[in-house]
Motif scaffolding. Structure first.
Motif, mmCIF file in Angstrom:
data_model
loop_
_atom_site.group_PDB
_atom_site.id
_atom_site.type_symbol
_atom_site.label_atom_id
_atom_site.label_comp_id
_atom_site.label_asym_id
_atom_site.label_seq_id
_atom_site.Cartn_x
_atom_site.Cartn_y
_atom_site.Cartn_z
ATOM 1 N N ASP A 251 0.582 -1.289 0.187
ATOM 2 C CA ASP A 251 0.026 -0.104 0.077
ATOM 3 C C ASP A 251 1.215 1.654 0.215
ATOM 4 O OD1 ASP A 251 -1.467 1.827 0.418
ATOM 5 O OD2 ASP A 251 -3.071 0.578 1.937
ATOM 6 N N TRP A 252 1.804 1.320 -1.008
ATOM 7 C CA TRP A 252 2.047 2.858 -1.569
ATOM 8 C C TRP A 252 1.455 3.578 -0.511
ATOM 9 C CZ3 TRP A 252 6.600 0.769 -1.541
ATOM 10 C CH2 TRP A 252 7.272 -0.323 -1.649
ATOM 11 N N ALA A 253 0.341 4.302 -0.901
ATOM 12 C CA ALA A 253 -0.641 5.131 -1.131
ATOM 13 C C ALA A 253 -0.262 5.567 0.394
ATOM 14 C CB ALA A 253 -1.838 4.756 -1.521
ATOM 15 N N ALA A 254 -0.871 3.989 1.324
ATOM 16 C CA ALA A 254 -0.700 4.517 2.710
ATOM 17 C C ALA A 254 0.791 5.340 3.510
ATOM 18 C CB ALA A 254 -1.147 3.538 4.154
ATOM 19 N N GLY A 255 1.359 4.283 2.412
ATOM 20 C CA GLY A 255 2.959 4.791 3.187
ATOM 21 C C GLY A 255 3.578 6.306 2.716
ATOM 22 N N ALA A 256 2.574 6.487 1.695
ATOM 23 C CA ALA A 256 3.026 8.166 1.411
ATOM 24 C C ALA A 256 3.044 8.970 2.229
ATOM 25 C CB ALA A 256 2.585 8.148 -0.054
ATOM 26 N N ALA A 257 0.881 8.407 2.870
ATOM 27 C CA ALA A 257 0.577 9.097 3.945
ATOM 28 C C ALA A 257 1.232 9.301 4.592
ATOM 29 C CB ALA A 257 -0.881 8.770 4.178
ATOM 30 N N LEU A 258 1.686 8.068 5.297
ATOM 31 C CA LEU A 258 2.163 8.557 7.038
ATOM 32 C C LEU A 258 3.884 9.457 6.329
ATOM 33 C CD1 LEU A 258 3.047 6.884 9.395
ATOM 34 C CD2 LEU A 258 4.300 5.872 8.833
ATOM 35 N N ALA A 259 3.717 8.812 5.419
ATOM 36 C CA ALA A 259 5.899 9.887 5.717
ATOM 37 C C ALA A 259 5.449 11.223 5.130
ATOM 38 C CB ALA A 259 6.397 9.210 4.242
ATOM 39 N N GLU A 260 4.184 11.447 4.480
ATOM 40 C CA GLU A 260 4.121 12.943 4.162
ATOM 41 C C GLU A 260 3.943 13.628 5.692
ATOM 42 O OE1 GLU A 260 0.223 14.216 2.228
ATOM 43 O OE2 GLU A 260 1.889 15.440 0.808
ATOM 44 N N ALA A 261 2.983 13.042 6.646
ATOM 45 C CA ALA A 261 2.488 13.168 8.242
ATOM 46 C C ALA A 261 3.989 13.713 9.444
ATOM 47 C CB ALA A 261 1.927 12.064 8.672
ATOM 48 N N TRP A 262 4.570 13.076 8.416
ATOM 49 C CA TRP A 262 6.160 12.979 9.777
ATOM 50 C C TRP A 262 6.624 14.219 8.790
ATOM 51 C CZ3 TRP A 262 8.259 7.267 9.848
ATOM 52 C CH2 TRP A 262 7.167 6.706 10.669
ATOM 53 N N GLY A 263 6.964 14.380 7.952
ATOM 54 C CA GLY A 263 7.436 15.398 6.918
ATOM 55 C C GLY A 263 8.723 15.149 5.908
ATOM 56 N N LEU A 264 7.824 13.524 5.807
ATOM 57 C CA LEU A 264 9.769 13.182 4.971
ATOM 58 C C LEU A 264 9.040 13.731 3.366
ATOM 59 C CD1 LEU A 264 10.157 10.346 7.349
ATOM 60 C CD2 LEU A 264 11.504 12.658 7.441
ATOM 61 N N ALA A 265 8.863 14.486 2.817
ATOM 62 C CA ALA A 265 8.662 14.824 1.639
ATOM 63 C C ALA A 265 9.257 14.018 0.194
ATOM 64 C CB ALA A 265 9.068 16.380 1.273
ATOM 65 N N GLY A 266 10.146 13.368 0.360
ATOM 66 C CA GLY A 266 11.069 13.118 -0.817
ATOM 67 C C GLY A 266 10.900 10.777 -0.025
ATOM 68 N N VAL A 267 9.552 11.112 0.386
ATOM 69 C CA VAL A 267 9.472 9.390 0.831
ATOM 70 C C VAL A 267 8.441 9.197 0.444
ATOM 71 C CG1 VAL A 267 9.385 7.779 2.418
ATOM 72 C CG2 VAL A 267 11.457 8.868 2.937
ATOM 73 N N ALA A 268 8.155 10.598 0.997
ATOM 74 C CA ALA A 268 6.469 10.716 0.321
ATOM 75 C C ALA A 268 6.281 10.665 -1.076
ATOM 76 C CB ALA A 268 5.343 11.416 1.011
ATOM 77 N N ARG A 269 7.236 11.345 -1.808
ATOM 78 C CA ARG A 269 6.763 11.397 -3.161
ATOM 79 C C ARG A 269 7.202 9.444 -4.009
ATOM 80 N NH1 ARG A 269 11.361 12.065 -6.124
ATOM 81 N NH2 ARG A 269 12.716 12.978 -4.726
ATOM 82 N N ARG A 270 7.963 9.418 -3.204
ATOM 83 C CA ARG A 270 8.879 8.192 -4.178
ATOM 84 C C ARG A 270 7.870 6.816 -4.063
ATOM 85 N NH1 ARG A 270 13.732 10.068 -2.668
ATOM 86 N NH2 ARG A 270 13.944 9.225 -0.307
ATOM 87 N N PHE A 271 7.468 7.221 -2.471
ATOM 88 C CA PHE A 271 6.312 5.988 -3.141
ATOM 89 C C PHE A 271 5.077 6.299 -3.057
ATOM 90 C CE2 PHE A 271 7.394 4.876 2.097
ATOM 91 C CZ PHE A 271 8.450 3.914 1.711
ATOM 92 N N ARG A 272 4.755 7.419 -3.922
ATOM 93 C CA ARG A 272 3.574 8.080 -4.704
ATOM 94 C C ARG A 272 4.203 7.579 -6.009
ATOM 95 N NH1 ARG A 272 3.243 12.659 -2.211
ATOM 96 N NH2 ARG A 272 1.814 12.694 0.191
ATOM 97 N N GLU A 273 5.142 7.783 -6.262
ATOM 98 C CA GLU A 273 5.409 6.920 -7.240
ATOM 99 C C GLU A 273 4.809 5.949 -7.905
ATOM 100 O OE1 GLU A 273 9.838 8.618 -8.216
ATOM 101 O OE2 GLU A 273 9.063 10.877 -8.234
ATOM 102 N N ARG A 274 5.336 5.090 -7.052
ATOM 103 C CA ARG A 274 5.326 3.661 -6.783
ATOM 104 C C ARG A 274 3.820 3.394 -7.066
ATOM 105 N NH1 ARG A 274 10.649 3.724 -3.352
ATOM 106 N NH2 ARG A 274 11.597 2.923 -4.424
ATOM 107 N N ALA A 275 2.798 4.145 -6.342
ATOM 108 C CA ALA A 275 1.558 3.545 -6.304
ATOM 109 C C ALA A 275 1.025 3.999 -7.145
ATOM 110 C CB ALA A 275 1.064 4.244 -4.958
ATOM 111 N N GLY A 276 1.758 4.547 -8.634
ATOM 112 C CA GLY A 276 0.927 5.134 -9.151
ATOM 113 C C GLY A 276 0.345 5.729 -11.548
#
Length: 276
Positions: A251-276
């Motif tokens: 669930d890359w989207a859920a991982g991206a949402a958590l990373a964004e909540a933590w303020g880790l924009a780079g991680v969130a972006r890479r997870f979103r790219e995998r989501a698709g």
């Protein structure tokens, strides 16, 4: 059949912590280099290996195990500053957000969970990949299980199977616990037999077939009890409790949402790219 990818959570987390600059912060201004590095390694491993699921085993830092009961100096002297442990404590939440199973429990080490997961996967007829830089886990190498070791500064992973273990240690994977108990392990503060280096340890095991056989034949009479204790320590607890390990679509989207909540924009972006 796609393999199970079993990840040594603490081993790779420590690697990320020391590899990336401490200037990496989250949205609250807290150091987050370990979290970022771990997330990047996990994502790349999924893309490269295309496993059926990821399972992550974690240590419980600071909690005694039977190994420390057998040897009070076991793993002593290791430095776990709050800036490290605070990030370690957040990794299970990240793994869970992606939908991956993980395990962490008092009395067990990450190695034990990985050993139990590999044993379960092989028992069901599957294959496993073990992502770690810890040579103690070489004992898991088999025709169905391969160790993946990161190369410094490179994305490529070194693949270690039974032949490579024999080349490195001079013994089969099944004898790695005997080898480590006899030779010793400075990183874990396991003394081993006095005056025995790796070459001598391998030759003793080649002659006798196991450490126990050597001791029964009269070897190391003054150290036999201690060596049996070291062997108990170096063997994995294959009965460590495991969660269910079903096939998982991350669930890359859920991982991206958590990373964004933590303020880790780079991680969130890479997870979103995998989501698709």
């Amino acid at each position: 059949m796609r393999p199970l990818l079993a990840i040594d959570g603490d081993n790779l987390a420590h690697r990320a912590f020391h590899a990336l600059p401490s200037s990496i912060k989250d949205g609250a201004g807290k150091q987050a280099n370990m979290i970022v590095g771990f997330a990047n390694m996990l994502g790349r491993a999924w893309e490269d290996e295309e496993p059926r699921t990821v399972f992550v085993g974690f240590d419980t830092v600071g909690v005694p195990t039977y190994r420390s009961d057998l040897l009070p100096d076991y793993q002593s002297g290791r430095d776990f500053p709050p800036v490290l442990t605070s990030q370690l404590d957040r990794l299970p939440e990240l793994v869970g957000a992606l939908g991956f199973p993980w395990a962490k429990a008092d009395g067990y080490e990450a190695d034990d969970f990985l050993g139990a997961a590999v044993a379960a996967e092989e028992a069901r007829g599957g294959e496993a990949l073990v992502f770690t830089n810890d040579r103690d886990l070489f004992q898991l190498a088999s025709p169905k299980t391969t160790i993946l070791r990161p190369k410094p500064g490179q994305r490529e992973l070194v693949r270690v199977g039974p032949a490579e273990v024999k080349e490195i240690y001079g013994v089969s994977p099944a004898l790695v616990p005997d080898f480590v108990a006899l030779r010793g392990d400075p990183s874990d503060r396991i003394p081993g037999a006095k005056g025995i280096g790796p070459g001598r340890a391998a030759s003793i095991l080649a002659k006798h077939g196991s450490l126990e056989a050597c001791l029964e034949a009269g070897g190391f009479p003054d150290q036999a009890d201690a060596l049996r204790g070291y062997l108990r320590m170096t063997r994995l607890q294959l009965d460590a409790p495991l969660p269910q390990l079903p096939d998982v679509a991350p669930d890359w989207a859920a991982g991206a949402a958590l990373a964004e909540a933590w303020g880790l924009a780079g991680v969130a972006r890479r997870f979103r790219e995998r989501a698709g």
